[in-house]
Enzyme design. Sequence first.
Site, PDB file in Angstrom:
ATOM      1  N   GLU A 108       0.838  -1.214   0.000  1.00 36.32           N
ATOM      2  CA  GLU A 108       0.000   0.000   0.000  1.00 36.32           C
ATOM      3  C   GLU A 108       0.867   1.255   0.000  1.00 36.32           C
ATOM      4  OE1 GLU A 108      -3.159  -0.412  -0.363  1.00 36.32           O
ATOM      5  OE2 GLU A 108      -3.711  -2.304   0.577  1.00 36.32           O
TER       6      GLU A 108
HETATM    7  C1  LIG Z   1       3.337  -9.780   0.045  1.00 38.12           C
HETATM    8  C2  LIG Z   1       3.116  -8.677  -0.928  1.00 38.12           C
HETATM    9  C3  LIG Z   1       1.861  -8.467  -1.459  1.00 38.12           C
HETATM   10  C4  LIG Z   1       1.662  -7.467  -2.412  1.00 38.12           C
HETATM   11  N1  LIG Z   1       0.426  -7.327  -2.988  1.00 38.12           N
HETATM   12  C5  LIG Z   1       0.291  -6.494  -4.063  1.00 38.12           C
HETATM   13  C6  LIG Z   1      -0.929  -6.489  -4.823  1.00 38.12           C
HETATM   14  O1  LIG Z   1      -1.897  -7.188  -4.491  1.00 38.12           O
HETATM   15  N2  LIG Z   1      -0.978  -5.697  -5.925  1.00 38.12           N
HETATM   16  C7  LIG Z   1       0.068  -4.901  -6.313  1.00 38.12           C
HETATM   17  O2  LIG Z   1      -0.059  -4.215  -7.320  1.00 38.12           O
HETATM   18  N3  LIG Z   1       1.229  -4.876  -5.591  1.00 38.12           N
HETATM   19  C8  LIG Z   1       1.366  -5.665  -4.508  1.00 38.12           C
HETATM   20  N4  LIG Z   1       2.545  -5.674  -3.793  1.00 38.12           N
HETATM   21  C9  LIG Z   1       3.645  -4.828  -4.220  1.00 38.12           C
HETATM   22  C10 LIG Z   1       3.968  -3.708  -3.258  1.00 38.12           C
HETATM   23  O3  LIG Z   1       2.972  -2.733  -3.313  1.00 38.12           O
HETATM   24  C11 LIG Z   1       5.368  -3.183  -3.625  1.00 38.12           C
HETATM   25  O4  LIG Z   1       6.295  -4.181  -3.230  1.00 38.12           O
HETATM   26  C12 LIG Z   1       5.677  -1.859  -2.972  1.00 38.12           C
HETATM   27  O5  LIG Z   1       4.900  -0.834  -3.521  1.00 38.12           O
HETATM   28  C13 LIG Z   1       7.168  -1.463  -3.115  1.00 38.12           C
HETATM   29  O6  LIG Z   1       7.604  -1.600  -4.424  1.00 38.12           O
HETATM   30  P1  LIG Z   1       8.957  -2.404  -4.707  1.00 38.12           P
HETATM   31  O7  LIG Z   1       8.828  -3.731  -4.061  1.00 38.12           O
HETATM   32  O8  LIG Z   1       9.212  -2.379  -6.157  1.00 38.12           O
HETATM   33  O9  LIG Z   1      10.076  -1.609  -3.948  1.00 38.12           O
HETATM   34  P2  LIG Z   1      10.873  -0.349  -4.515  1.00 38.12           P
HETATM   35  O10 LIG Z   1       9.955   0.651  -5.064  1.00 38.12           O
HETATM   36  O11 LIG Z   1      11.977  -0.846  -5.383  1.00 38.12           O
HETATM   37  O12 LIG Z   1      11.493   0.239  -3.178  1.00 38.12           O
HETATM   38  C14 LIG Z   1      12.713  -0.246  -2.572  1.00 38.12           C
HETATM   39  C15 LIG Z   1      13.077   0.703  -1.426  1.00 38.12           C
HETATM   40  O13 LIG Z   1      13.333   2.017  -1.941  1.00 38.12           O
HETATM   41  C16 LIG Z   1      12.479   2.973  -1.339  1.00 38.12           C
HETATM   42  N5  LIG Z   1      12.099   3.977  -2.313  1.00 38.12           N
HETATM   43  C17 LIG Z   1      11.598   3.806  -3.554  1.00 38.12           C
HETATM   44  N6  LIG Z   1      11.360   4.976  -4.136  1.00 38.12           N
HETATM   45  C18 LIG Z   1      11.720   5.935  -3.261  1.00 38.12           C
HETATM   46  C19 LIG Z   1      11.716   7.356  -3.259  1.00 38.12           C
HETATM   47  N7  LIG Z   1      11.244   8.072  -4.293  1.00 38.12           N
HETATM   48  N8  LIG Z   1      12.169   7.996  -2.182  1.00 38.12           N
HETATM   49  C20 LIG Z   1      12.611   7.327  -1.098  1.00 38.12           C
HETATM   50  N9  LIG Z   1      12.641   5.990  -1.019  1.00 38.12           N
HETATM   51  C21 LIG Z   1      12.207   5.293  -2.088  1.00 38.12           C
HETATM   52  C22 LIG Z   1      11.269   2.167  -0.841  1.00 38.12           C
HETATM   53  O14 LIG Z   1      10.593   2.824   0.199  1.00 38.12           O
HETATM   54  C23 LIG Z   1      11.942   0.868  -0.412  1.00 38.12           C
HETATM   55  O15 LIG Z   1      12.467   1.023   0.879  1.00 38.12           O
HETATM   56  C24 LIG Z   1       2.742  -6.639  -2.801  1.00 38.12           C
HETATM   57  C25 LIG Z   1       4.008  -6.840  -2.237  1.00 38.12           C
HETATM   58  C26 LIG Z   1       4.213  -7.856  -1.335  1.00 38.12           C
HETATM   59  C27 LIG Z   1       5.590  -8.065  -0.788  1.00 38.12           C
END
Ligand SMILES: Cc1cc2nc3c(=O)[nH]c(=O)nc-3n(C[C@H](O)[C@H](O)[C@H](O)COP(=O)(O)OP(=O)(O)OC[C@H]3O[C@@H](n4cnc5c(N)ncnc54)[C@H](O)[C@@H]3O)c2cc1C
Length: 559
Positions: free
Chosen positions: A371
């Site tokens: 979220e």
């Molecule tokens: C169990 C699980 C269920 C999920 N369910 C769904 C679902 O039903 N539908 C769906 O669409 N998604 C789902 N997700 C995805 C989830 O919403 C994403 O994992 C999340 O939004 C983070 O994206 P990412 O994993 O690519 O991390 P990244 O965006 O790569 O982030 C990596 C790190 O960098 C930080 N970061 C990134 N950008 C910035 C910035 N601009 N400034 C500062 N810090 C930053 C983040 O906070 C994090 O600490 C799910 C994930 C999991 C693990």
Amino acid sequence: MIAQTCHDFLEAEVYPNMVALEKGDRELMKSILKKSGELGMMGISIPEEFGGFGQSFVTQMLVAETTGAGYSFSVAYMAHCGIGTLPIMYYGNKDQRERYVTKLATGEFIGAYCLTEPGAGSDANSGKTNAKLSEDGKHYILNGQKMWITNAGFADTQVVFAKIDSDRVLSAFIVERDFPGVVVGPDEHKMGIKGSSTAQIYYTDVKVPVENLIGKRGEGFRVALSILHMGRLKLGANVLGAAKKTITDSVKYANERKQFGLLISSFGAIKHKLASQVIRLFASESAVYRVSHDIDNLMAKLTVDCGDYGRASIEAISHYAVEAAILKVYGSEMLDFVADEAVQIHGGMGYSAELDVERGYRDSRINRIFEGTNEINRLLVVDTAMKRAMKGEFDLFGNAEVLFNNLGNLTDGEVVGETYFEEKSRYTGNFKKVILLCVHGASKRFEKTLINEQEVLNNIAEMMMETYISESLALRVNKLESMKGSAEVYRDILDVNIYDTAGIVRKSGYDAVYSFAAPEIVPSLIRAIDSLTRVKGVNVKEARRRIADKLIGDNCYKF
Ligand SMILES: Cc1cc2nc3c(=O)[nH]c(=O)nc-3n(C[C@H](O)[C@H](O)[C@H](O)COP(=O)(O)OP(=O)(O)OC[C@H]3O[C@@H](n4cnc5c(N)ncnc54)[C@H](O)[C@@H]3O)c2cc1C
């Protein structure tokens, strides 16, 4: 009664099956979800005309709270009822609502929400999934890949976000699992919430009927973001239920386990932990139902104005985007704290996979990631508030400038003879002044590049969150006292919370000031922060002991 039904459902259907669910029995999860639908638990947010019960937002949040004690069932259920269903309910047309929402509201269909991609997580609009209109104009041809999709293993419908042609922004589509070209990958192996299905989904030349475009072309990013506001609010409620169960598990154990010939619940260090769990939960809960009530009021007004319940709901929810981000961040970190201390209170047994607190500890962690990560949400707290102010929705900068220009005259504003609650309200008012000073100082110093100064934005976000939570708690305790006549233990909760918040605001204010202010202005800003965060001393040891003693006496969370 609705909350009790949800609670009974967890006891009868979820807890006895938890081990099988965690071993990966997805058919079992699907059948439990469907049972909850048959019982009406999936239709709480859906109006009667589409097969639901159309309950108030407060009731929706109460259901989110109660089911929050259901570990991975709760994740599957919330994904279905929220992000899996509501994009269609809020933005879909009548035909889409009739074809899909009626079935999602009863559990005949299970839903999923597909935004994240391998290369597009926090930067959700950067996804590569693409849709092209077919030559006959009857279908969009969908190609791409989504990942981390909750309920992927068995969802019948997926709300998929993709860009049409070379659009800059996303559009949203309803995709059925059985459409040719949809392939669901194997479930991911996860740290926690092992009972929920999370997988990748691949789309190869999937023919999506044009009637399945949700809203307008290019409206998908707006749909995605507004649904996330709703998801964050519901997550804020969801973690309350998990925390209440975890605190009850903690106190029950502390009331059974003896060391050095005494129950561990009699030790001050354990009382400190129990009381701290209660304080953070109770404070979080105060903010959750404060904003829920605000949303209900706005929803009622907007439904009259625009005549469409779905659109009115999402408008009202989006209006509280700042609060949504606050509830999400504060609540998920509250639950992590509670879950961590629960393991500690259980000692070695807390590390045993046989106990619920071990599962709770693993399951809690995801709430800080999905979220919108807590980093993104902290940035949103400040960014959204500042954008609103720039649009003229409220006067942030004018008020800030007045304060800044009167730095030398700022005092803590103590009034002789003020009542207990007037004093608390003065404190939270003063914390807001510190926020204004920092917003003003940082904006002046960094101007348009403030967005790149995330550390300072984080300092401001921290102050905004803690102040909103403390203010909500003060309002609640005031109300409780007017209803019950006396609220001793609630005053203890408020006293400790405000005392702690003053410390957090002072430290965050200092950090911000030292990061943005020119050396000659630093001393006057620090002096101002000192007076604005001055609060009366509290015997926190005795206050926490009284809070813990109530919990220990009740042997469960009953505040
Ligand atoms: C169990 C699980 C269920 C999920 N369910 C769904 C679902 O039903 N539908 C769906 O669409 N998604 C789902 N997700 C995805 C989830 O919403 C994403 O994992 C999340 O939004 C983070 O994206 P990412 O994993 O690519 O991390 P990244 O965006 O790569 O982030 C990596 C790190 O960098 C930080 N970061 C990134 N950008 C910035 C910035 N601009 N400034 C500062 N810090 C930053 C983040 O906070 C994090 O600490 C799910 C994930 C999991 C693990």
